[in-house]
Scaffold this active site. Structure first.
Site, PDB file in Angstrom:
ATOM      1  N   HIS A 139       0.737  -1.168   0.086  1.00 25.58           N
ATOM      2  CA  HIS A 139       0.089  -0.071   0.134  1.00 25.58           C
ATOM      3  C   HIS A 139       0.947   1.476  -0.039  1.00 25.58           C
ATOM      4  CE1 HIS A 139      -4.224  -1.337   0.528  1.00 25.58           C
ATOM      5  NE2 HIS A 139      -3.500  -2.459   1.035  1.00 25.58           N
ATOM      6  N   LYS A 158      -8.935  13.998   3.859  1.00 28.97           N
ATOM      7  CA  LYS A 158      -8.182  12.840   3.820  1.00 28.97           C
ATOM      8  C   LYS A 158      -6.949  12.968   5.162  1.00 28.97           C
ATOM      9  CE  LYS A 158      -6.503  13.625  -0.301  1.00 28.97           C
ATOM     10  NZ  LYS A 158      -6.442  12.674  -1.106  1.00 28.97           N
ATOM     11  N   ARG A 159      -6.535  11.897   5.610  1.00 32.13           N
ATOM     12  CA  ARG A 159      -5.711  11.881   6.572  1.00 32.13           C
ATOM     13  C   ARG A 159      -4.763  13.308   6.414  1.00 32.13           C
ATOM     14  NH1 ARG A 159      -5.775   8.375  10.755  1.00 32.13           N
ATOM     15  NH2 ARG A 159      -3.824   9.371  11.499  1.00 32.13           N
ATOM     16  N   LYS A 200       0.516  14.507   1.273  1.00 31.75           N
ATOM     17  CA  LYS A 200      -0.682  14.810   0.953  1.00 31.75           C
ATOM     18  C   LYS A 200      -0.806  16.273   0.615  1.00 31.75           C
ATOM     19  CE  LYS A 200      -3.191  10.651   2.775  1.00 31.75           C
ATOM     20  NZ  LYS A 200      -3.921  10.115   1.737  1.00 31.75           N
ATOM     21  N   THR A 219      -8.351   6.735  -2.756  1.00 30.82           N
ATOM     22  CA  THR A 219      -9.691   5.967  -3.236  1.00 30.82           C
ATOM     23  C   THR A 219     -10.450   7.305  -2.979  1.00 30.82           C
ATOM     24  OG1 THR A 219      -9.824   5.217  -0.882  1.00 30.82           O
ATOM     25  CG2 THR A 219      -9.433   3.688  -2.480  1.00 30.82           C
ATOM     26  N   LYS A 260     -14.221   8.478  -5.066  1.00 30.37           N
ATOM     27  CA  LYS A 260     -15.633   8.850  -4.650  1.00 30.37           C
ATOM     28  C   LYS A 260     -16.111  10.126  -5.053  1.00 30.37           C
ATOM     29  CE  LYS A 260     -13.787   6.639  -0.088  1.00 30.37           C
ATOM     30  NZ  LYS A 260     -13.110   7.067   0.822  1.00 30.37           N
TER      31      LYS A 260
HETATM   32  C1  LIG Z   1     -11.791   7.076   1.485  1.00 31.43           C
HETATM   33  C2  LIG Z   1     -11.504   7.479   2.600  1.00 31.43           C
HETATM   34  C3  LIG Z   1     -10.211   7.867   2.966  1.00 31.43           C
HETATM   35  C4  LIG Z   1      -9.227   7.890   2.092  1.00 31.43           C
HETATM   36  O1  LIG Z   1      -9.066   8.774   1.195  1.00 31.43           O
HETATM   37  P1  LIG Z   1      -7.726   9.075   0.212  1.00 31.43           P
HETATM   38  O2  LIG Z   1      -8.189  10.674  -0.302  1.00 31.43           O
HETATM   39  O3  LIG Z   1      -7.499   8.131  -0.534  1.00 31.43           O
HETATM   40  O4  LIG Z   1      -6.620   9.395   1.211  1.00 31.43           O
HETATM   41  C5  LIG Z   1      -9.987   8.491   4.178  1.00 31.43           C
HETATM   42  N1  LIG Z   1     -10.860   8.721   5.351  1.00 31.43           N
HETATM   43  C6  LIG Z   1     -11.888   8.301   4.936  1.00 31.43           C
HETATM   44  C7  LIG Z   1     -13.131   8.603   6.106  1.00 31.43           C
HETATM   45  C8  LIG Z   1     -12.629   7.906   3.615  1.00 31.43           C
HETATM   46  O5  LIG Z   1     -13.796   7.459   3.667  1.00 31.43           O
END
Ligand SMILES: *Cc1c(COP(=O)(O)O)cnc(C)c1O
Length: 829
Positions: free
Chosen positions: A387, A562-563, A568, A670, A674
């Protein structure tokens, strides 16, 4: 005696339900509505022993959850019976994280009883949305990796694969984030305090897990593990219903329990109180999720969690294999020959990689297999998903008293056991186990999670292994489940799509391609716009209630959730915000496209720089949002406690999705998928799955900027000097100077010095300065195009139409065909 919830005037059917002929959630069947009402009332009375006068929203939520659970159990039992009777090849997904979020709405949608339940609650005068909001998120994950596991469970059930998710039932999930005075504060997430209606404890399947001890050679020539401490693993099962199918799979999470004879020595010495108190020590193993994302912290308790999960799970898997196979006529003798034909185990990152030596131990020490035979079984059984390539995220466990005898350079790099660099004799036992190397040699398939990421692991961190066994390496681009991320979270858009192209897309997301032909259709553009606008309004209302910030719903909703991590690049986003702010200040009557920037995410509690970035964003928000010159042209919102349920609110309301990691650092992402599915346009780098998204939709329908992987590598090689960019760009210099000189921290002017230093003095590891100009230019283009509503809506529709590849159904089909060799099983009720 409890009474029936008051039935004053039965409210009429809502008019919208009758007219929504095409809703994918289905048209309510009245007999089902009546049945749901009756079951619900029974649960309010019988389970909660309450009536209307004292029942709380949470009571109603629990009663509805139990009602929905009643619908799931018959399918669940049938599915497990079918697996038992037909003994198909089973898929075991092993993960230390499952970021499930809420289950109520998702379960209703997958079972096809969402509209009936809604109608039933409406007829009872209850607000189902409020009840849904009462459910705690199951936050047993940090971010993308844990959410991927949750999406995979949904897809495996929907595709009728005989699959199990195994993990840990943490008593405390990912911490609750509060922002106090602009700083992140972590609070424990006691998600189980009001009960979890989705799980069933199975004490009859409790298993012992051994820790510590030593190996002794017995008189029979076999090695025995003696002098151990035992911790019991108590399984909790939750149903995983597929969508529009009878399949209901199981997620089995282990909870640590003390054995009855835990530390008998204290009892023997008469210290009864201490003995009882110490029982809790064993139970600490499943107490709390480690809150690190993409970061390895070599703590003993974490290692114990990993072994605890793996040991209990493998005992379960081997028990199930033996029960099904040893009694059958397929084998002439009790052997493990069929093990890889009946069992596929997927390792979600290296976290469960102790499964490899543990299965070896079971086969060799307990089952009497030869090492060579056991190794063949192991490698044929395991698959490993990588990952990340970030070195600080790779699991390397110290202090294992083993040495690798090789002296050749390549052998050293490929070794499971890394020799300590310092070769002093008394350090000889200090070595490091590289879990990625262990996972690679112990598996028949190693996969990356986006095409570019797979290429990178083959060419960089795993190059030696790739050259040694190229056939093991493959790509499996991540995906997301369209059930949770569209049907559940954006029902209005789902209905609109179904109205145009029918409902096949929900089971085969590639059907979204049919929307392409309508990209210029003014009616569809208008309808897409209206859905987005009402989602934006709903988010704005929430923000107004929570933060008292007035939001302009006609502004660009620009979301970066995101985190929080340096790679990032939330800090790059902050530099852009400051630039917009400065432009407004320099030209107060200028014509600016209004924008609301939402940034949300949790920082690991020990990650200083990430926490300072949160403080910086909140400080910028404070200045920008309260400047009368700015007005409603720019607002900055830090979204507190970003989690799955909040993502479901934010993503459908987004115009612009920020996916701006340094090329080569985000394995897939991911979140990006979305947003695309929900009709946001992406501003992003050529990183992770963004590359494949641009291939699907066409680069002209995304906002791609910045250095690509080759350019990042070349620049690093040539010697990257961030100061060159600082001095060359007036707006960049201005923004950085403001951060550094306390413009956003008037009461402590040095507050953000370290943040600026990380860029200008410590090398700017993620090359923010190199990408700044390109980022800002591209953001300017975003603003211009947002004003052209026809053009923008056309691109939105094209993005949704091209997002079909990113269904986790597609991902899981590839895993099943290429790695697991597993077939679907039809469950007949
Ligand atoms: C999808 C998701 C992530 C992953 O987001 P990235 O932009 O791919 O880092 C992190 N936290 C939550 C709550 C998510 O639904």
């Amino acid at each position: 005696m409890a009474t029936t919830p008051t039935k004053t005037e039965a409210p009429p059917l809502r008019p919208t339900l009758g007219s929504k002929q095409i809703s994918l959630r289905g048209i309510p069947k009245l007999e089902n509505v009546d049945e749901i009402k009756a079951t619900f009332i029974r649960h309010v009375h019988a389970d909660l022993a309450k009536d209307r006068n004292v029942a709380t929203t949470n009571d109603y939520y629990l009663a509805l959850a139990h009602t929905v659970r009643d619908h799931v159990v018959s399918k669940w039992i049938r599915t497990q019976q079918t697996y038992y009777n037909t003994d198909p090849k089973r898929v075991y997904y092993l993960s230390l994280e499952y970021y499930m979020g809420r289950s109520l709405c998702n379960t209703m949608v997958n079972l096809g009883i969402a509209t009936e339940s809604e109608e039933a609650m409406y007829q009872l005068g209850l607000n189902i949305e409020e009840m849904e909001e009462s459910e705690e998120d199951a936050g047993l994950g940090n971010g993308g990796l844990g959410r991927l596991a949750a999406c995979f469970l949904d897809s495996m059930a929907t595709l009728n694969l005989p699959a199990y998710g195994y993990g840990i039932r943490y008593e405390y999930g990912i911490f609750k984030q509060q922002i106090r005075d602009g700083y992140q504060v972590e609070l424990p997430d006691s998600w189980l305090k009001r009960g979890n209606p989705w799980e069933i404890a199975r004490p009859e399947y409790m298993l012992p897990v051994q820790f510590y001890g030593r190996s002794e050679l017995g008189p029979d020539g076999k090695h025995k593990w003696v002098g151990t401490q035992t911790v019991m693993a108590l399984p909790y099962d939750s149903p995983i219903p597929g969508y529009k199918t009878n399949t209901v799979n199981t997620m089995r999470l282990w909870s640590a329990r003390s054995p009855n004879d835990f530390d008998l020595s204290y009892f023997n010495h008469g210290d009864y109180i201490k003995a009882v108190i110490d029982r809790n020590l064993a139970e600490n193993i499943s107490r709390v999720l480690y809150p690190n994302d993409n970061f390895f912290e070599g703590k003993e308790l974490r290692l114990k969690q990993e072994y605890f999960m793996v040991s209990a799970t493998l005992q379960d898997i081997v028990r199930r294999y033996k029960a099904a196979t040893f009694g059958s006529r397929e084998l002439s003798r009790k052997s493990f020959d069929l093990f890889p034909e009946k069992v596929a185990i997927q390792l979600n990152d290296t976290h469960p990689s102790l499964a490899i030596p543990e299965l070896m131990r079971i086969l060799v020490d307990l089952e009497g297999c030869t090492w060579e035979y056991a190794w063949k079984i192991c490698t044929a059984t395991f698959g490993y998903t990588n990952h990340t390539v970030l070195p600080e995220a790779l699991e390397r466990w110290h202090g294992v008293a083993l040495r690798f005898p090789g002296d050749h350079d390549r052998l050293r790099r490929m070794s499971l056991i890394e020799e300590d660099g310092d070769k002093r004799v008394n350090m000889a036992n200090l070595s490091i186990v590289n879990m990625a190397n262990l996972s690679i040699v112990g598996s028949h398939a190693i996969n990356g999670v986006a095409r570019i990421h797979t290429e990178i692991i083959k060419n960089s961190i795993f190059r030696d292994f790739f050259e040694f066994t190229p056939e093991k390496f493959q790509n499996k681009t991540n995906g997301i489940t369209p059930r949770r991320w569209l049907l559940v979270s954006n029902a209005a858009l789902a209905d609109l799509i179904t109205e145009r192209i029918g409902e096949k897309w929900s089971l085969d997301l590639r059907h979204l391609h049919k929307l392409e032909q309508y990209a210029d259709d003014p009616d569809l553009q208008r309808a897409f716009f209206d859905v987005k606008q009402s989602n934006k309004q709903r988010l704005a209302t929430l923000i107004k209630e929570q933060y008292k910030i007035e939001i302009n719903v006609d502004s660009i909703f620009d979301c970066h959730v995101k985190r929080i991590h340096e790679y990032k690049r939330q800090l790059l986003n902050a530099l852009h915000i400051i630039t917009l702010y400065n432009r407004i200040k320099e030209n107060p009557s200028g014509d600016f496209v209004p924008r609301t920037v939402f940034i949300g995410g949790k920082a690991a509690p020990g990650y200083y720089m990430a926490k300072m970035i949160i403080k910086l964003i909140c400080s910028i928000a404070e200045v920008v949002n309260n400047d009368p010159i700015v007005g409603n042209r720019l607002k900055v919102v830090f979204l507190e406690n970003y989690r799955v349920s909040l993502a479901e609110r934010v993503i459908p309301a987004t115009d612009l999705s920020e996916q701006i990691s340094t090329a080569g650092t985000e394995a897939s992402g991911t979140g990006n998928m979305k947003f695309m599915l929900n009709g946001a346009l992406t501003i992003g780098t050529m990183d992770g799955a963004n590359v494949e998204m641009s291939e699907e939709v066409g680069a002209e329908n995304m906002f791609i900027f910045g250095l690509n992987v080759d350019e990042v590598e070349a620049l690093a090689k040539a010697g990257y000097d961030p100061n060159k960019y600082y001095h060359a760009n007036r707006e960049l210099k201005h923004a950085l100077d403001q951060i550094g000189n306390g413009y956003f921290s008037a009461t402590n002017r040095d507050l953000f010095v370290h943040v600026v230093d990380s860029l200008l003095k410590h090398g700017d590891r993620y090359m923010l300065l190199a990408d700044y100009a390109s980022y800002v230019e591209t953001q300017d283009r975003v603003a211009v195009e947002f004003r052209n509503r026809k053009l923008w809506m056309r691109k939105c529709i094209l993005n949704v139409a091209a997002s079909g590849k990113f269904s986790s159904d597609r991902t899981i089909q590839e895993y099943a065909a290429d790695i697991w060799k597993a077939e679907p099983v039809n469950v007949v009720l």
